[in-house]
Write an enzyme that holds these catalytic residues in place. Structure first.
Site, PDB file in Angstrom:
ATOM      1  N   GLU A 157       0.859  -1.189   0.000  1.00 42.59           N
ATOM      2  CA  GLU A 157       0.000   0.000   0.000  1.00 42.59           C
ATOM      3  C   GLU A 157       0.893   1.236   0.000  1.00 42.59           C
ATOM      4  OE1 GLU A 157      -3.484  -0.271   2.303  1.00 42.59           O
ATOM      5  OE2 GLU A 157      -3.877   1.882   2.295  1.00 42.59           O
ATOM      6  N   ASN A 200      -3.462  -1.822   7.688  1.00 40.99           N
ATOM      7  CA  ASN A 200      -4.764  -2.329   7.246  1.00 40.99           C
ATOM      8  C   ASN A 200      -4.608  -3.851   7.156  1.00 40.99           C
ATOM      9  OD1 ASN A 200      -5.928   0.244   6.932  1.00 40.99           O
ATOM     10  ND2 ASN A 200      -5.018   0.458   4.900  1.00 40.99           N
ATOM     11  N   GLU A 284     -10.597   4.724   9.229  1.00 42.55           N
ATOM     12  CA  GLU A 284     -10.822   4.428   7.807  1.00 42.55           C
ATOM     13  C   GLU A 284     -11.423   3.048   7.596  1.00 42.55           C
ATOM     14  OE1 GLU A 284      -6.938   5.298   6.035  1.00 42.55           O
ATOM     15  OE2 GLU A 284      -7.554   7.389   5.835  1.00 42.55           O
ATOM     16  N   ASP A 363      -2.584  14.324   7.086  1.00 45.10           N
ATOM     17  CA  ASP A 363      -2.140  13.043   6.545  1.00 45.10           C
ATOM     18  C   ASP A 363      -0.948  13.215   5.603  1.00 45.10           C
ATOM     19  OD1 ASP A 363      -2.043  10.423   5.958  1.00 45.10           O
ATOM     20  OD2 ASP A 363      -3.831  10.365   4.704  1.00 45.10           O
ATOM     21  N   GLU A 391       3.860   9.153  -0.621  1.00 41.85           N
ATOM     22  CA  GLU A 391       2.455   9.082  -1.029  1.00 41.85           C
ATOM     23  C   GLU A 391       1.948  10.409  -1.599  1.00 41.85           C
ATOM     24  OE1 GLU A 391      -0.234   7.844   2.053  1.00 41.85           O
ATOM     25  OE2 GLU A 391      -1.995   8.205   0.799  1.00 41.85           O
ATOM     26  N   GLU A 500       7.091  21.645  -3.035  1.00 38.58           N
ATOM     27  CA  GLU A 500       6.064  22.385  -2.287  1.00 38.58           C
ATOM     28  C   GLU A 500       5.477  23.515  -3.145  1.00 38.58           C
ATOM     29  OE1 GLU A 500       7.386  24.286   1.322  1.00 38.58           O
ATOM     30  OE2 GLU A 500       5.332  24.528   2.036  1.00 38.58           O
TER      31      GLU A 500
HETATM   32  O1  GCW Z   1      -3.016   8.397   4.064  1.00 36.09           O
HETATM   33  C1  GCW Z   1      -3.751   7.303   4.298  1.00 36.09           C
HETATM   34  C2  GCW Z   1      -3.358   6.407   3.185  1.00 36.09           C
HETATM   35  C3  GCW Z   1      -3.779   4.999   3.443  1.00 36.09           C
HETATM   36  C4  GCW Z   1      -3.210   4.560   4.788  1.00 36.09           C
HETATM   37  C5  GCW Z   1      -3.700   5.515   5.862  1.00 36.09           C
HETATM   38  C6  GCW Z   1      -3.101   5.221   7.233  1.00 36.09           C
HETATM   39  C7  GCW Z   1      -2.533   2.383   5.500  1.00 36.09           C
HETATM   40  O2  GCW Z   1      -3.894   6.909   1.995  1.00 36.09           O
HETATM   41  O3  GCW Z   1      -3.294   4.222   2.391  1.00 36.09           O
HETATM   42  O4  GCW Z   1      -3.559   3.239   5.087  1.00 36.09           O
HETATM   43  O5  GCW Z   1      -3.328   6.816   5.540  1.00 36.09           O
HETATM   44  O6  GCW Z   1      -2.159   5.885   7.600  1.00 36.09           O
HETATM   45  O7  GCW Z   1      -3.594   4.348   7.912  1.00 36.09           O
END
Ligand code: GCW
Length: 668
Positions: A157, A200, A284, A363, A391, A500
């Site tokens: 992931e 997850n 989530e 995030d 990410e 940035e």
């Molecule tokens: O930013 C989000 C991501 C998910 C991730 C989640 C988390 C593992 O898009 O992919 O899941 O954070 O940190 O749990």
């Protein structure tokens, strides 16, 4: 000629004078010392072409052994047996003392000796260590962890470097040599904890804590152990139901708690030194204590009780927020969530629970304020979570040197002091970070993204290091000696500011393509359930997070809250995180907000193009394989940067109807 696979263990053309380096004497017997000796010999041979004679199993002086050679042992042992009076260090620390012909690496413990060996090799490779030198180091914080988000089907992931190192087709599957090489990379920068599976925890991963997979997990743990790295497993809160066949996972239900105890007993029979469990609960879509009307302390403490007899810890993530929000509802602010959920629980967690808090309230965006939980969890052990995998910062296609971002995080002032001073000196016991490696030949997809892994480890060891220092070290190790290293260092340092600038402006966040999180989509998240809105209209953009708005600023201590709440004192790189501003708001440079948005996007893209030009200047000087692979990434980065520039600029031009003062091309 750079060998991409070798990362920061490149073979050097010219090595140090071998006197005193090609013979090894060592102290007491222990597995970690055995390994330290092995790593010394391997490193000298690999990086400098110096074969080292096997160690004599003593550092006692004798006629035969009193000559030149490197001494390796622990400080307590050497002080006792040789009367060396070496200064005691903290756990995992070391002393390096290089008397001409007789260098000494002495760790406070076996692990410290191993770290001393890596540091010795690294400094030697950077040309920074000579006879006569002496230094001592102790890691700032005890926990320095990497979290893998690897799935058991072999996918990763948010992974941008190929398939998983650990899993394939629903089971544990790995290349032994590759794992050892990875363990070496991690240990050489001080990483001492590793969670191997995604937070997850889906499908077969739930069974990692059962007989089905535990022998294989134990095999993996065996490979990491000599490097001083202890594993963690990510677990799923509802496993008592899905794996155990129970009717409930309620943390206050005795049958659920007993199931975890039984499972922990089993796990620790197979891996007695497992560090513990990592868990994402009520987050989530993952199950958690809220499902049973219980608190996160109830949930964490239940797991903690199961692990306690075995010396294990529970790492409990604080990434808890409403991910089924209605965009119409302006009363909820996702940025508030972690603090709102966890601050009231401060002091109610068992002593083997550590909360893991993402560094920012959102995030892993390119620019966020530091979460107000730091400096506010006085009575709860906790870790800060960073993300090495890119990410939201370019997928390891775009160059983005993250220590530049992390150094800002480390400098952030909490009411209890700057983050870097809290690390290891308060209940903030370390760092965790989402890893960025996979089975790609160069580990990280973009070869220069290796610098992020290196930099994370160095920063977790010494949070006072600046981005420039880290960039310099890494560039020297991989591209030095010579001016190619200088060019690479300057590329690294230019990369985060450039990224940035062409990304979401001034702390606005989440203008990214939904789901994939690469490339621009200014309204991609505007009408979704994820709670990350900027609510741009024809006059203004951003969220008012002051007391007149969502009140998020109030979660900070008064001085910080006041600083953020006033647009004139709020750092401008975060101004749209905290404020809703009209496009004609005057920024400190005298230009409007809108003009600043245009300017930064043009500049960021120009800077990305300049990085490519700098790179092409290295043609023929660093080896074709590395040159070509990085060149291909820069070419893709430029496409991405142009796309960001044009989409974001056009978006605001269409909203406002106000053009660029400098008359540059903005598409209709
Ligand atoms: O930013 C989000 C991501 C998910 C991730 C989640 C988390 C593992 O898009 O992919 O899941 O954070 O940190 O749990």
């Amino acid at each position: 000629m750079v060998a991409e696979y070798d990362c920061w263990f490149q073979r050097r053309d010219a090595g140090p004078d071998r006197v005193g380096l090609d013979r090894l004497y060592r102290g007491e017997e222990s597995p970690l010392l055995d390994h330290a000796a092995l790593e010394y010999r391997r490193g000298m041979e690999k990086c400098f072409g110096i074969p080292v004679r096997p160690p004599a199993l003593t550092v006692e002086p004798s006629a035969a052994e009193g000559g030149p050679g490197l001494r390796l042992g622990t400080i307590p042992y050497l002080n006792k047996t040789r009367g060396l009076a070496l200064t005691e260090q903290g756990p995992e620390g070391f002393v390096i003392r290089w008397e001409p012909g007789r260098p000494l690496i002495a760790g406070q413990d076996g692990q410290g000796t191993l770290y001393g060996v890596y540091r010795f090799l690294s400094l030697l490779a950077q040309g920074k260590l000579r006879p006569g030198d002496e230094l001592a180091e102790t890691p700032a914080a005890p926990l320095r962890m990497i979290n893998h988000w690897d799935n058991m089907d072999g996918s990763v992931e948010r992974g941008y470097a190929g398939l998983s190192l650990f899993f394939k087709d629903g089971r544990i599957s790995y290349d032994r040599g590759r794992i050892e090489d990875y363990a070496r990379l991690l240990a050489s920068v001080g990483i001492n904890r590793l969670s191997i599976n995604n937070v997850n925890v889906r499908g077969p991963a739930r069974e990692l804590i059962t007989e089905k997979h535990l022998p294989d997990v134990a095999g993996l743990a065996d490979l990491f152990r000599p490097f001083g790295i202890r594993l963690l497993l990510s677990v799923n809160f509802s496993s008592p139901i899905s794996v155990g066949g129970l009717g409930t996972a309620d943390p206050l239900d005795r049958t659920a708690a007993a199931w975890w105890e039984k499972q922990a007993d089993l796990v620790y029979r197979c891996i007695p030194d497992l560090a513990g469990f990592l868990i994402k609960a009520d987050s989530e879509g993952e199950a958690g204590p809220f499902r049973y009307g219980r608190s996160h302390a109830d949930g964490a403490n239940m797991l903690a009780a199961a692990l306690k007899p075995h010396g294990g810890i529970v790492v409990w993530r604080c990434f808890v927020y409403n991910s089924a929000q209605d965009w119409r509802d302006q009363s909820i602010d996702r940025a508030r969530a972690a603090y709102d959920h966890f601050k009231p629980l401060d002091g109610s967690f068992a002593d083997n629970v550590l909360l893991q808090v993402k560094h920012g309230p959102y995030d892993f965006q390119v620019r966020e304020p530091v979460s107000p939980l730091f400096g506010a969890l006085g009575k709860t052990r906790h870790l800060m979570e960073l993300q090495i995998t890119q990410e939201y910062t370019g997928h390891q296609i775009d160059l983005c040197f993250l220590p530049s971002m992390w150094a800002d995080v480390m400098d952030f002032d909490t009411p209890a002091g700057p983050v870097k001073k809290l690390l290891g000196a308060s209940s903030l016991e370390g760092l965790a970070a989402v890893g960025n490696v996979g089975l790609d030949g160069n580990w990280t997809g973009h070869t220069l993204a290796q610098a992020n892994l290196y930099g994370y480890g160095r920063l977790a060891w010494n949070p006072g290091l600046g981005a420039e220092e880290i960039a310099g070290e890494w560039a020297a190790l991989c591209f030095g000696p010579g001016d190619a290293a200088e060019t690479v260092k300057s590329l690294l340092l230019k990369s985060y500011p450039a990224y940035e600038k062409y990304n979401a402006p001034f702390g606005l966040c989440f203008m990214v393509n939904p789901g994939i999180h690469y490339g621009p989509s200014p309204e991609g998240y505007e009408f979704s359930r994820w709670g990350t809105y900027h609510r741009a209209d024809r006059e203004a953009v951003g969220i008012d997070r002051t007391s007149a708005g969502t009140g998020y600023t109030e979660q900070y201590a008064p001085a910080k809250a006041a600083l953020f709440a006033d647009p004139s004192t709020c750092p401008e790189n975060l101004i749209l995180f905290f404020h809703r501003l009209r496009y004609d708001y005057r920024m400190k440079n005298g230009q409007t907000l809108l003009q600043n948005i245009y300017d930064t996007h043009f500049e960021g893209c120009d800077e990305a193009e300049a990085m490519l030009t700098l790179w092409t200047g290295l043609k023929g000087r660093i080896g074709g394989e590395c040159y070509d692979s990085v060149l291909a990434r820069f070419e893709r980065q430029i496409e991405n940067a142009r796309q960001w520039r044009d989409v974001v600029n056009t978006y605001f031009w269409r909203k406002t109807g106000v053009g660029d003062l400098k008359g540059r091309k903005i598409y209709d």
